[in-house]
Design an enzyme around this catalytic site. Structure first.
Site, PDB file in Angstrom:
ATOM      1  N   ARG A  82     -10.543 -11.420   1.639  1.00  0.00           N
ATOM      2  CA  ARG A  82     -11.337 -12.519   1.078  1.00  0.00           C
ATOM      3  C   ARG A  82     -10.580 -13.832   1.156  1.00  0.00           C
ATOM      4  O   ARG A  82     -11.173 -14.904   1.244  1.00  0.00           O
ATOM      5  CB  ARG A  82     -11.753 -12.158  -0.361  1.00  0.00           C
ATOM      6  CG  ARG A  82     -10.609 -11.986  -1.307  1.00  0.00           C
ATOM      7  CD  ARG A  82     -10.983 -11.175  -2.544  1.00  0.00           C
ATOM      8  NE  ARG A  82     -11.011  -9.739  -2.301  1.00  0.00           N
ATOM      9  CZ  ARG A  82     -11.309  -8.823  -3.219  1.00  0.00           C
ATOM     10  NH1 ARG A  82     -11.607  -9.195  -4.456  1.00  0.00           N
ATOM     11  NH2 ARG A  82     -11.315  -7.545  -2.924  1.00  0.00           N
ATOM     12  N   LYS A 104       0.843  -1.196   0.000  1.00  0.00           N
ATOM     13  CA  LYS A 104       0.000   0.000   0.000  1.00  0.00           C
ATOM     14  C   LYS A 104       0.879   1.247   0.000  1.00  0.00           C
ATOM     15  O   LYS A 104       2.011   1.207   0.477  1.00  0.00           O
ATOM     16  CB  LYS A 104      -0.867   0.019   1.273  1.00  0.00           C
ATOM     17  CG  LYS A 104      -2.041  -0.936   1.256  1.00  0.00           C
ATOM     18  CD  LYS A 104      -2.899  -0.758   2.496  1.00  0.00           C
ATOM     19  CE  LYS A 104      -4.061  -1.732   2.502  1.00  0.00           C
ATOM     20  NZ  LYS A 104      -5.035  -1.474   1.423  1.00  0.00           N
TER      21      LYS A 104
HETATM   22  N1  BES Z   1      -8.339  -3.639   4.223  1.00  0.00           N
HETATM   23  C1  BES Z   1      -8.446  -3.228   2.870  1.00  0.00           C
HETATM   24  C2  BES Z   1      -9.733  -2.479   2.593  1.00  0.00           C
HETATM   25  C3  BES Z   1      -9.809  -1.072   3.090  1.00  0.00           C
HETATM   26  C4  BES Z   1      -9.118  -0.069   2.443  1.00  0.00           C
HETATM   27  C5  BES Z   1     -10.626  -0.754   4.147  1.00  0.00           C
HETATM   28  C6  BES Z   1      -9.221   1.229   2.896  1.00  0.00           C
HETATM   29  C7  BES Z   1     -10.752   0.553   4.568  1.00  0.00           C
HETATM   30  C8  BES Z   1     -10.044   1.546   3.960  1.00  0.00           C
HETATM   31  C9  BES Z   1      -8.417  -4.434   1.944  1.00  0.00           C
HETATM   32  O1  BES Z   1      -7.648  -5.496   2.381  1.00  0.00           O
HETATM   33  C10 BES Z   1      -7.861  -3.976   0.657  1.00  0.00           C
HETATM   34  O2  BES Z   1      -6.724  -3.625   0.621  1.00  0.00           O
HETATM   35  N2  BES Z   1      -8.684  -3.992  -0.382  1.00  0.00           N
HETATM   36  C11 BES Z   1      -8.282  -3.545  -1.649  1.00  0.00           C
HETATM   37  C12 BES Z   1      -8.828  -4.511  -2.662  1.00  0.00           C
HETATM   38  C13 BES Z   1      -8.270  -4.310  -4.045  1.00  0.00           C
HETATM   39  C14 BES Z   1      -6.808  -4.669  -4.073  1.00  0.00           C
HETATM   40  C15 BES Z   1      -9.048  -5.169  -4.999  1.00  0.00           C
HETATM   41  C16 BES Z   1      -8.871  -2.156  -1.855  1.00  0.00           C
HETATM   42  O3  BES Z   1      -9.997  -1.899  -1.430  1.00  0.00           O
HETATM   43  O4  BES Z   1      -8.179  -1.314  -2.429  1.00  0.00           O
HETATM   44 MN    MN Z   2      -5.627  -5.304   1.803  1.00  0.00          MN
END
Ligand code: BES
Ligand code: MN
Ligand code: ZN
Length: 515
Positions: free
Chosen positions: A374, A300
């Site tokens: 997931r 990230k």
């Molecule tokens: N934990 C995150 C989702 C999230 C992001 C929650 C920001 C709250 C605030 C999750 O694991 C994630 O990183 N999801 C990605 C999925 C994508 C790679 C398909 C996302 O939402 O960007």
């Molecule tokens: Mn994630």
């Protein structure tokens, strides 16, 4: 004489709170306004027309101050307006007057606003003990049990401060004692019942907040497992089983394990069974417990990454709910499962393009290691089959896309069973911990196609929260299932960041009403 006085709640106990911190005690009492002595009194007044009998009585007690304040425009008539008075009367040092806007029954929405005003102001004031007189507060379609429940919950909610890693915090409330009182003696049992359930709920909510707020270097998968074990200690109705890496390997949980592969923190599958009644099929709740989500090799960006310590808020809500059920000795049969792991990049981490085999036997091509929620949930959801569940609800901070879709007010709800969805939506409305249903149509499934496995773990940017739910739907065909995406509701971002404790209220309400 004839005054009922009863302590219904001993000490508030949270998972971790600083030893210096004061706890609040709650009492309920049926007595006349004049009989309750505390340093602060709270009273609700209707000012829209002539002062009603109750408000008149208060006005007399304050030598006509209330009438003068209204006349001079210092106290507005609309619901939630308030003013502090310091009457010379020695019964109390100060009086918080809150306008209800209506002498008849007020709306639930206004009542929630008023309750928030009371909870925030008492906790911000120098009050040590407060008596809240409920005589002037009548809520449409809601009884005094609801009022007592909601007030108790909100007062405890507003009293919580995060202190565990900041013991120097200056703004601790001085409030240590709350009495809810009503002049009508027949209301006593209603007040008591509402207080007991309200405080049990608040305990669960505040535990969820505390766990969410704890940093990732304290709140690890192992720490979450310890919290579950601590709750079960000495409780015959609650059993806990912790599955470690070797156990999960034996079960074939290749998907969950692939998330933990880059971390030094060992993953845990935490399984809790609460048997408040010995029924056949339990309702199952499953929480995403990523104690820190760096994204893995699909790292990230830096800004705001600290907030990914909140990526275990689904797990925190599950532990919160179990605490509430235990505190209430609730007559329900609930299984709680937490998929706990840390998502980190390293030489042993899973790489984009890697293919893993889930416990269900389905293979997954991991195109983005940041779509890890997931991956841990699918194996936990397959594991849930062994309980022959009546329903399964998973709770996860799953997608940023859900935050874009619904903002911070509603959790996203997805379900393969409309009856279950309706029950959860209703529980959310009832507790003001609301969810909004999103589609789970097969049309969205093809986004997960890949030449190299049964499915990919991502389906592109568009409809991101829906394709994430579609992924989970492939693992939940054997039971009525719902998924709550709490990415937008589980915590508040920015300067005042902190976990909200959602959706403990929704889940508890659902489980208690559908045993
Ligand atoms: N934990 C995150 C989702 C999230 C992001 C929650 C920001 C709250 C605030 C999750 O694991 C994630 O990183 N999801 C990605 C999925 C994508 C790679 C398909 C996302 O939402 O960007
Ligand atoms: Mn994630
Ligand atoms: Zn995540």
């Amino acid at each position: 004489m004839g005054v009922s006085f009863n302590q219904v709640h001993d000490k508030y106990a949270c998972v971790r709170r600083s030893p210096t911190e004061k706890t609040m005690e709650f009492f309920c009492k049926t007595a006349d306004f004049n009989q309750v002595k505390n340093d602060t009194a709270v009273a609700f007044v209707s000012l829209d027309k002539q002062l009603d009998a109750w408000t008149q009585q208060l006005d007399d007690a304050c030598q006509g101050d209330i009438a003068r304040l209204v006349k001079n425009g210092d106290l507005k008539t609309e619901a939630g307006s308030y003013i502090w008075l310091h009457p010379s009367d020695k019964k109390f040092a100060r009086l918080l007057l809150v306008a209800t806007g209506n002498s008849q029954a007020i709306s639930e929405k206004d009542a929630r606003k008023i309750i928030e005003v009371v909870a925030k102001n008492l906790n911000a004031s120098a009050t040590q003990s407060a008596a809240i007189h409920l005589d002037g507060l009548n809520v449409e379609n809601r009884n005094s049990e609801w009022l007592s429940h909601t007030l108790s919950t909100q007062l405890e909610y507003a009293n919580y401060r995060y202190t565990t890693t900041k013991p120097s915090i200056k703004s601790l409330p001085s409030l240590t004692k709350i009495t809810l009182s009503h002049s009508d003696k027949t209301e006593f049992n209603n007040l008591k019942k509402g207080m007991e359930s309200g405080l049990a709920l608040a305990k669960g909510i505040n535990i969820a907040r505390e766990l969410g707020n704890l940093p990732g270097n304290i709140c690890t998968p192992t720490y979450l497992a310890e919290q579950a074990q601590a709750l079960a200690e000495g409780n015959k109705k609650l059993t806990v089983k912790i599955l470690n890496t070797a156990d999960m390997k034996k079960l074939g949980m290749g998907s969950l394990l692939s998330v933990a592969a880059g971390s030094n923190e060992p993953p845990k599958l935490i399984v809790m069974e609460y048997k408040g009644k010995t029924t056949k099929a339990p309702n199952v709740i499953v929480g995403k417990g990523i104690t820190f989500d760096a994204g893995g090799i699909s790292l990230k960006p830096g800004p705001g990454m600290d907030e990914m310590k909140f990526d275990m808020c689904g797990a925190a809500s599950v532990l919160g709910v179990m605490n509430t059920l235990v505190a209430q000795n609730a007559p329900v049969h609930v299984v709680a499962i937490i998929a706990a792991a840390e998502n980190m990049p390293s030489g042993t981490a899973t790489k984009p393009g890697d293919v893993v085999t889930s416990m269900s036997g389905q293979t997954i091509e991991i195109l983005n290691t940041d779509a890890e929620g997931r991956l841990v949930l699918c194996d936990a959801l397959t594991y849930a089959e062994r309980f022959k569940p009546k329903s399964v609800v998973d709770i996860a901070t799953l997608t940023g896309a859900c935050v874009i879709a619904l903002g911070n007010h509603a959790s996203g709800l997805f379900s393969n069973n409309q009856e279950l969805a309706d029950k959860l939506l209703a529980a959310g409305t009832d507790t003001h911990d609301r969810a909004w249903q999103m589609p789970l149509w097969d049309d969205y499934q093809k986004g997960l196609d890949t030449p190299f496995a049964d499915m990919a773990n991502v389906g592109g940017r568009e409809g991101g929260s829906i394709t994430a739910a579609c992924f989970l739907a492939r693992y939940t065909k054997k039971y009525p299932w719902a998924h709550l995406d709490i990415a937008g509701t589980a915590w508040q971002s920015g300067a005042n960041r902190g976990a909200s404790g959602r959706p403990v209220a929704l889940l508890t309400h659902y489980l208690l009403n559908n045993a």
